[in-house]
Design an enzyme around this catalytic site. Sequence first.
Site, PDB file in Angstrom:
ATOM      1  N   ARG A 112       0.850  -1.202   0.000  1.00 60.46           N
ATOM      2  CA  ARG A 112       0.000   0.000   0.000  1.00 60.46           C
ATOM      3  C   ARG A 112       0.881   1.246   0.000  1.00 60.46           C
ATOM      4  O   ARG A 112       1.760   1.403   0.837  1.00 60.46           O
ATOM      5  CB  ARG A 112      -0.913  -0.015   1.235  1.00 60.46           C
ATOM      6  CG  ARG A 112      -1.872   1.177   1.274  1.00 60.46           C
ATOM      7  CD  ARG A 112      -3.000   0.960   2.273  1.00 60.46           C
ATOM      8  NE  ARG A 112      -2.568   1.039   3.666  1.00 60.46           N
ATOM      9  CZ  ARG A 112      -3.401   1.013   4.711  1.00 60.46           C
ATOM     10  NH1 ARG A 112      -4.711   0.863   4.507  1.00 60.46           N
ATOM     11  NH2 ARG A 112      -2.952   1.096   5.933  1.00 60.46           N
ATOM     12  N   GLY A 114      -0.781   4.557  -1.065  1.00 62.78           N
ATOM     13  CA  GLY A 114      -1.686   5.652  -0.732  1.00 62.78           C
ATOM     14  C   GLY A 114      -3.077   5.195  -0.336  1.00 62.78           C
ATOM     15  O   GLY A 114      -3.810   5.907   0.335  1.00 62.78           O
ATOM     16  N   GLY A 115      -3.452   3.995  -0.765  1.00 60.80           N
ATOM     17  CA  GLY A 115      -4.751   3.438  -0.388  1.00 60.80           C
ATOM     18  C   GLY A 115      -5.905   3.872  -1.263  1.00 60.80           C
ATOM     19  O   GLY A 115      -7.053   3.560  -0.963  1.00 60.80           O
ATOM     20  N   CYS A 179      -6.221  14.396  -7.650  1.00 56.77           N
ATOM     21  CA  CYS A 179      -6.560  14.122  -6.249  1.00 56.77           C
ATOM     22  C   CYS A 179      -5.285  14.166  -5.418  1.00 56.77           C
ATOM     23  O   CYS A 179      -4.365  13.364  -5.623  1.00 56.77           O
ATOM     24  CB  CYS A 179      -7.234  12.764  -6.113  1.00 56.77           C
ATOM     25  SG  CYS A 179      -7.767  12.400  -4.434  1.00 56.77           S
ATOM     26  N   TYR A 193      -2.455  10.106 -14.859  1.00 53.98           N
ATOM     27  CA  TYR A 193      -2.675  11.209 -15.794  1.00 53.98           C
ATOM     28  C   TYR A 193      -3.334  12.363 -15.050  1.00 53.98           C
ATOM     29  O   TYR A 193      -3.853  12.202 -13.947  1.00 53.98           O
ATOM     30  CB  TYR A 193      -3.569  10.778 -16.966  1.00 53.98           C
ATOM     31  CG  TYR A 193      -5.034  10.726 -16.576  1.00 53.98           C
ATOM     32  CD1 TYR A 193      -5.888  11.794 -16.874  1.00 53.98           C
ATOM     33  CD2 TYR A 193      -5.549   9.648 -15.872  1.00 53.98           C
ATOM     34  CE1 TYR A 193      -7.217  11.763 -16.483  1.00 53.98           C
ATOM     35  CE2 TYR A 193      -6.868   9.611 -15.482  1.00 53.98           C
ATOM     36  CZ  TYR A 193      -7.699  10.673 -15.799  1.00 53.98           C
ATOM     37  OH  TYR A 193      -9.013  10.656 -15.397  1.00 53.98           O
ATOM     38  N   TYR A 478      -8.237   2.777 -12.624  1.00 57.85           N
ATOM     39  CA  TYR A 478      -9.651   2.747 -12.230  1.00 57.85           C
ATOM     40  C   TYR A 478     -10.011   1.288 -11.936  1.00 57.85           C
ATOM     41  O   TYR A 478     -10.917   0.723 -12.528  1.00 57.85           O
ATOM     42  CB  TYR A 478     -10.559   3.277 -13.334  1.00 57.85           C
ATOM     43  CG  TYR A 478     -10.425   4.737 -13.656  1.00 57.85           C
ATOM     44  CD1 TYR A 478      -9.733   5.620 -12.829  1.00 57.85           C
ATOM     45  CD2 TYR A 478     -11.012   5.264 -14.809  1.00 57.85           C
ATOM     46  CE1 TYR A 478      -9.617   6.957 -13.139  1.00 57.85           C
ATOM     47  CE2 TYR A 478     -10.904   6.609 -15.124  1.00 57.85           C
ATOM     48  CZ  TYR A 478     -10.205   7.451 -14.297  1.00 57.85           C
ATOM     49  OH  TYR A 478     -10.100   8.783 -14.617  1.00 57.85           O
TER      50      TYR A 478
END
Length: 547
Positions: A112, A114-115, A179, A193, A478
Site C-alpha cells: 500500500r 496511498g490506499g 486528487c 494522468y 480505475y
Amino acid sequence: MNHLNNLFLILTFFFSCSLITAQNNSNSVYQSFLQCLPKHSPDSVSEISSIVFSSTANVSAYTTVLQTYIKNQRFNTTSTPKPSLIITPMTESQIQATVLCAKELNIQIKIRSGGHDYEGISYVSSVPNFVILDMFNFRSIDINIEDETAVVGAGAQLGEFYYRIYEKSKVHGFPAGVCQTVGVGGHLSGGGYGTMLRKYGLAVDHVTDARIVDVNGRVLDRKSMGEDLFWAIRGGGGASFGVIVSYTVKLVSVPEVNTVFRVMRTQDENASELVYKWQQVMPNIDNDLFVRVLLQPVTVNRVRTGRASFIGHFLGGCDRLVDLMDENFPELNFTKENCVEVNWIESVLYWANFDLNTTSPEILLDRHSGNVNFGKRKSDYVQTVIPVSGITSIFNKLVELGRVGFVFNPYGGKMYEISSDATPFPHRAGNLYKIQYSINWNDPDPELEVNYLNQSRVMYDFMTPFVSKNPRGAFLNYRDLDIGVITGDGKNSYSESEVYGKKYFMDNFERLVKIKTKVDPDNFFRNEQSIPVLAGKNSGKTRKMMK
C-alpha cells in the site's frame, strides 16, 4: 423454540471458534515475523518490533495504522478481511527483510502506498492470512530544478509532490492526477494522468529511473533491473513485480499564468448537443487546453434532468483561451467571465475542489485532506463520436438510475504521439476520450451498496454500443474487479487474468506476462488482478498461504 435456541448456540460456538482460530493464526504470524525479520535486517529487535503492528499484540495502534490510509469505506467494515500484520518499513533493508520473511513463511504481501486503489486490493485479500507492507514512511521528495528532475518516494502523495515543486519553482510542474492524497507508488506504476495529459502525456512518460525491491530481496535501479522490468513498472502495476521504493521523474514547464473554468449546461440548455460537439473538438484543439466533462443526474426546479459540466485547465491566459474557444467551440458561449486566472499550484487547488479564496497551497501537505466515503469506479474508452441521440439516451439513463455519474477525459495531443507499446499503458492513438463511471455515497446501509453497485453495472452494460470493442478497454488505475479476478491459489491465474489483462494492457499483456515469469517465476507478488506467470514456468510448487 428449543430448536432455535440450540441452533443459536451452535452458530455462536462456531463463530467463537472461528474468531479464536483467526486470532491464533494472526498471533502465530506475528511471532513468526518477529523471529524472522531480525535475521534479514541489520536493525535491532526493538527497531524491528516498532514497525510491526498486529491485530493481537498491539491492537489499538494496528487499527489506527490500518484505517489511516483506507480511502474507500466499502472496505472498512467489520466483515472486511483484515491483515494479520501491518509492516511499516523505515529503511530499504526493512523492506528487503519483509519480502524475504513473507517468502519463507508463505504469507501473501499486499503493498500500500496511498490506499486510493478503488477496490482496496492494497489492503484487503481473499486469502485467510496476509500482510500489508505499508509504504507511507517512504515519502521523501528531492526536487532538483537545475536539471528539472525529482526523486519521489512511493509513499509520498501527489499533493506533497506538487507543493515541493512549487517551493522551488513557479514555472515547473508534473503531469499527474488531480486528487492530492493519491500515493505516488500506485499512481505512477499504473499509468497516472492529469490535466496536462494532452500537453505532456502520462506521468509514466516522464519516469527516468526507479528503485524496487525484487522477489529475491535485492534493491534494484534501472540499470540493475534491466529495461524489461523498468518498462513493466511504468504502467503495468508495480505490485505484480516487486516493491516500488521511489521513482525518478522529469519535471515539465508550466506558464506563470494558467486559466481554469467550469461551465455547466442542463439538457434544456442543449447539453447533449454540446457534449456531441466537445467529442469532435477536443482531440484536435490546442494541446495547452484540457476540458473534462462531467455528466450527472441533477434536480432543477424539482425536475430530474441531466447536466454536463465542462471543467477546464488552460496553460495560458484568459484572452488567448477565449479566442481559442470562439474559434473552435463557439456553441459553449465561453466568455471572459468564465475565466479564473491562476498560477499552476492554484490550478492544482482548483481541481482538488478547494476554495481559492480561502485555501493556501500548504493544504497540499495535509495527507488526510481528502474526503473518504463509499464508492465504485469503472472505465471505458470511446473511439467513435457518440451521436446526439446517443448522448441524450445516456443522460436519460443516468436520470433513470439516479446516482451514477460520468467523467469524460479528452485525448489528442501528446497521447497520439506516443506509441501504444512505449509503456504497458496501451490506450493512445485511436481513442477520443476515456470514461470514468463514478458513484459515491456516505450511508453504510448494505442495501444501498447493493443498489449503487448494481446501478454502475447496469450503466456499464448500457454503454456497450458506444465504447471500444475486441477487447473493450479499461484503465488499470480505475481498478474494477467486475471485469475479472484471479481466484483460489492462483493455479489458473494465466487463463483467468487474460480477461482483465487484455482490457487493461491490450497487446502489451503478453510482454508483461513474460517479464513477470522471468522476474517472479513463483508468482509471489500476487493480488486479485496481478500479472500472472506463464503456465508451467513456475517452480512447480503451489503456493499455499499460512493457515
